[in-house]
Design a protein around this motif. Structure first.
Motif, PDB file in Angstrom:
ATOM      1  N   LYS A   1      70.354  -3.376  75.860  1.00 40.47           N
ATOM      2  CA  LYS A   1      71.395  -4.011  75.050  1.00 40.47           C
ATOM      3  C   LYS A   1      71.232  -5.526  75.052  1.00 40.47           C
ATOM      4  CE  LYS A   1      75.649  -4.710  76.543  1.00 40.47           C
ATOM      5  NZ  LYS A   1      77.057  -4.581  76.919  1.00 40.47           N
TER       6      LYS A   1
ATOM      7  N   GLU B   1      74.039  13.670  73.154  1.00 46.25           N
ATOM      8  CA  GLU B   1      74.543  12.550  72.354  1.00 46.25           C
ATOM      9  C   GLU B   1      73.630  11.339  72.491  1.00 46.25           C
ATOM     10  OE1 GLU B   1      76.835  10.098  69.908  1.00 46.25           O
ATOM     11  OE2 GLU B   1      76.867  12.273  70.112  1.00 46.25           O
ATOM     12  N   SER B   2      73.163  11.083  73.691  1.00 49.61           N
ATOM     13  CA  SER B   2      72.277   9.936  73.929  1.00 49.61           C
ATOM     14  C   SER B   2      70.957  10.098  73.188  1.00 49.61           C
ATOM     15  CB  SER B   2      72.027   9.759  75.428  1.00 49.61           C
ATOM     16  OG  SER B   2      73.218   9.409  76.086  1.00 49.61           O
TER      17      SER B   2
ATOM     18  N   ILE C   1      71.387   9.082  69.702  1.00 48.50           N
ATOM     19  CA  ILE C   1      71.408   7.620  69.625  1.00 48.50           C
ATOM     20  C   ILE C   1      70.002   7.058  69.780  1.00 48.50           C
ATOM     21  CG2 ILE C   1      72.275   5.531  70.757  1.00 48.50           C
ATOM     22  CD1 ILE C   1      74.816   7.218  71.464  1.00 48.50           C
TER      23      ILE C   1
ATOM     24  N   ASN D   1      74.243  -2.297  69.864  1.00 50.76           N
ATOM     25  CA  ASN D   1      75.450  -1.462  69.804  1.00 50.76           C
ATOM     26  C   ASN D   1      75.143  -0.003  70.114  1.00 50.76           C
ATOM     27  OD1 ASN D   1      77.068  -3.649  69.100  1.00 50.76           O
ATOM     28  ND2 ASN D   1      76.854  -3.284  66.906  1.00 50.76           N
ATOM     29  N   TYR D   2      73.999   0.475  69.629  1.00 45.62           N
ATOM     30  CA  TYR D   2      73.613   1.865  69.909  1.00 45.62           C
ATOM     31  C   TYR D   2      73.451   2.090  71.411  1.00 45.62           C
ATOM     32  CZ  TYR D   2      72.352   2.432  64.919  1.00 45.62           C
ATOM     33  OH  TYR D   2      72.353   2.497  63.561  1.00 45.62           O
TER      34      TYR D   2
ATOM     35  N   GLY E   1      77.871   2.902  77.971  1.00 46.57           N
ATOM     36  CA  GLY E   1      79.272   3.244  78.180  1.00 46.57           C
ATOM     37  C   GLY E   1      79.468   4.693  78.580  1.00 46.57           C
ATOM     38  N   GLY E   2      78.728   5.583  77.927  1.00 42.29           N
ATOM     39  CA  GLY E   2      78.806   6.998  78.288  1.00 42.29           C
ATOM     40  C   GLY E   2      78.337   7.238  79.702  1.00 42.29           C
TER      41      GLY E   2
ATOM     42  N   ASP F   1      74.528   0.339  73.755  1.00 39.63           N
ATOM     43  CA  ASP F   1      75.802   0.097  74.435  1.00 39.63           C
ATOM     44  C   ASP F   1      76.597   1.403  74.535  1.00 39.63           C
ATOM     45  OD1 ASP F   1      77.832  -1.608  75.625  1.00 39.63           O
ATOM     46  OD2 ASP F   1      78.943  -1.410  73.741  1.00 39.63           O
ATOM     47  N   ARG F   2      76.478   2.243  73.534  1.00 40.58           N
ATOM     48  CA  ARG F   2      77.155   3.551  73.574  1.00 40.58           C
ATOM     49  C   ARG F   2      76.590   4.419  74.690  1.00 40.58           C
ATOM     50  NH1 ARG F   2      76.538   5.542  67.600  1.00 40.58           N
ATOM     51  NH2 ARG F   2      77.115   7.510  68.574  1.00 40.58           N
TER      52      ARG F   2
END
Length: 172
Positions: free
Chosen positions: A77, A14-15, A18, A44-45, A51-52, A47-48
Motif C-alpha cells: 500500500k 476475497e483477497s 483483489i 486502496n485494493y 484491513g481484512g 489496503d482492503r
C-alpha cells in the motif's frame, strides 16, 4: 475467540479477487507514467487485504501468518500510494511498477500458504526483492506521501524510513 477455517478461506478467496484486480491494474499502467495516479487504486485494493487480515488476526494466535500478510500488504500500500505521485521520473516509475508486480505475486503466494509459519513464509521472499524494496524506499523523498491525498489536504506524510520500519517489524 478462535479463527475458523471458514473465515480464513473466505478472506483468502476475497483477497485473491483483489489480487487479480491489482494485477490487472498494474498491467494497464506499466510503462505509462501518465497513469501513475491510478496506483492510488492499487493502494486502496491492497489496503482492503490489509484491513481484512488485521480484522481476522484478532481471532488468530499472535504467531499466525495472517499477521505477516497484514504487514506485507501495508508495505504494498505504501509503495503504491507513493508511486502514484511520481510525475517526473519515468525510469523510477517503471521500477516501482515492476516492484509492485513482484510484491503482488509474493502477496498471493503468502495467501496460498497461510497454513505455514511466518518464518517459513518470510523465507519465500527473496533477498533480491527485499533489497529492491529498500532501494525504492530510499529513493522516495519526503514529498511523496504514504496515503491518498497530500499532507496539506489531510493526507499523512510519515517519516522517510517507514518502509524500513515496517520491514524491521516483519523481521526482514
Amino acid at each position: 475467540m478462535k479463527l475458523s477455517t471458514e473465515i480464513l478461506n473466505e478472506f483468502i478467496l476475497e483477497s485473491k479477487t483483489i489480487i487479480k484486480m491489482s494485477t490487472n491494474l498494474l498491467e494497464k499502467v506499466e510503462g505509462e507514467m501518465v497513469q501513475a495516479p491510478k496506483l492510488q487504486d492499487y493502494g486502496n485494493y491492497v489496503d482492503r487485504i490489509m484491513g481484512g487480515a488485521k480484522s481476522i488476526a484478532v481471532m488468530a494466535s499472535p504467531g499466525h501468518a495472517v499477521n505477516l500478510v497484514s504487514d506485507y500488504a501495508a508495505l504494498c500500500k505504501i509503495v503504491g500510494y507513493k508511486a502514484s505521485q511520481i510525475n517526473n521520473n519515468e525510469q523510477f516509475y517503471d521500477i516501482c511498477v515492476a516492484l509492485l508486480q513482484d510484491a503482488t505475486e509474493n502477496l498471493e503466494s503468502l495467501l496460498d500458504n497461510l497454513d505455514k509459519s511466518p518464518e517459513d513464509l518470510k523465507a519465500t521472499i527473496s533477498s533480491t526483492f527485499l533489497d529492491r524494496l529498500r532501494w525504492v524506499s530510499k529513493k522516495f523523498s519526503s514529498e511523496y506521501h504514504s496515503s491518498v491525498g497530500s499532507a496539506g489536504a489531510g493526507g499523512k506524510s510519515l517519516e522517510q524510513n517507514e518502509i524500513d520500519n515496517l520491514m524491521k517489524k516483519m523481521g526482514f
